[in-house]
Write an enzyme that holds these catalytic residues in place. Sequence first.
Site, PDB file in Angstrom:
ATOM      1  CE  LYS A  80      -3.808   1.977   2.771  1.00 33.14           C
ATOM      2  NZ  LYS A  80      -4.680   1.721   3.954  1.00 33.14           N
ATOM      3  CB  SER A 155      -7.871   3.543   3.095  1.00 32.71           C
ATOM      4  OG  SER A 155      -7.004   2.927   4.017  1.00 32.71           O
ATOM      5  CB  SER A 179      -8.055   0.676   5.871  1.00 28.91           C
ATOM      6  OG  SER A 179      -8.790   1.866   5.956  1.00 28.91           O
TER       7      SER A 179
END
Lengths: 454, 71
Positions: A80, A155, A179
């Site tokens: 990420k 996210s 997330s």
Amino acid sequence: MSDWQGETIADLAGALTRRETTSVALTEWCLERIATLNPRLNAFITVTADRALAAAHAADRARAAGADTSALHGIPVSLKDLIDEAGVVTTAGSRVRHDVVAATDATVTRRLREAGAVFVGKTNLHEFAFGTTNEDSGFGAARNPVDDTRVTGGSSGGSASAVASGMSIASIGSDTGGSIRIPAAACGVVGLKPGWGEIPADGAVPLSRQLDHLGPIARTVTDAWLVHETLAGRAPRPDARLAARPLAGTRIGLLRGYFAERLDTEVEAVFDAAVETLRRDGAIVEPVEIPHARDIGPVYLHLVLSDAAAYHAATLARRPGDYTPNVRIRLEMGRYVLAEDYVRALRGRAVIAREIDHALAGRDVLLCPTMPVPAPPLGATMVDVGHGQTEPVRNAMLRLTQPFNVGRQPALTIPCGRTRTSGLPVGLQLAGASGHTSGLLEVGLSVERALARR
Amino acid sequence: MSDTSPANDDRAAAIARWLAAAEADADERGLPELKPLLQGLAASTTALRAADWNDDADQVPTASSREADRS
């Protein structure tokens, strides 16, 4: 070129050990998938093809020289894009950081690198991890590989999309209110939020340091375990396997009240069918409630708004126009939370954590859906949460995952079926006792197998 | 059932004053789009302040307050 879609780390580690393939071949396959799919899905912000191929060649050379390898040796993974990889930009999904090059690896990056993992790129995210859909990214929305008119969830949306579509074999996400688990559930893969503090979070751009967790998104529970062990500094050998805990006699607390209200009717049907499967396999499923569950939202909101406002204050004052409008306005909101309310939220966090611990006493895991709804359409602001009720997208998506950030217990999402009319993935969430993430994964493996046998 | 106690009235008045000041500040800063979010935050703060773990300096601590102290 072989088709590795659907293969697991466990499968691929075996194939690499037996010299049936090479890390270069796996990496080229993932890079080809990225070249083909990323223009539509927008899962990656940065693709590090040259670095990945160099690392893959090095991994193959080390294996040929007889190096002692781990399960992740030569396996293509993604990060990420709020996790530092030395020499690569860490955007955190924001134009604010479009040119911020990491000087050093995050601890998790270093541990993966030392285990021989190959980094293919940095994945898209909701800007600064401050959202549940991955629509508000400075680099454009990520799209769900199951249905590209739907959000990936967030996210860590790019990470879940990358794993679900075979652009990387596993990915590392972060989870402050859900997330990792939200996008994993929305895209139909496995996501693990370890217990708080289990995995070092240094080198990751924070949202709320007291709620942030780093963890894996993977295709299977065993793969999530292999990556989790590596992140924890215990790189497993290629033939290491997680032991399933038999479901017969496993005590499961089925979360009711707050956790069972306002569910999309199709999500509810898929989840109920999964629970019945676990019962048939001998699990002891009994209802349980968290007394202060309705206070979880207010506690979470006051903590995360304040922590995020503190981190962003200086940059927000200098260059507010470089944030996406929705994230900017949420960060501005945090500046109005009073210190006394932050203290009230801290005390509430302690109360809720103890109540979840109490619910786990004498039980192996707690169980609820991961999300009350399937992946919403891109652009939606409200979602149907069953029985004629609607709810803001963000509130609905966070509602069932944020309790275990507030409580800090490890939690795992596993795909448990698809909605009948739209074929969208539904996730089942298991939470375990703090300090017992391996035990949670052992139960998770049995649940995964039971659901696969249906 | 709504709480009509004096303490609740005091809480509601304090939050109303805070919200009015916050909305005025948002207008002054040219951020009117912040006002609906502040109204949502006010509702959340109302719930947070009503939680039974909160202390009252002239009262015996509640069971939830003692629970928070044990953590």
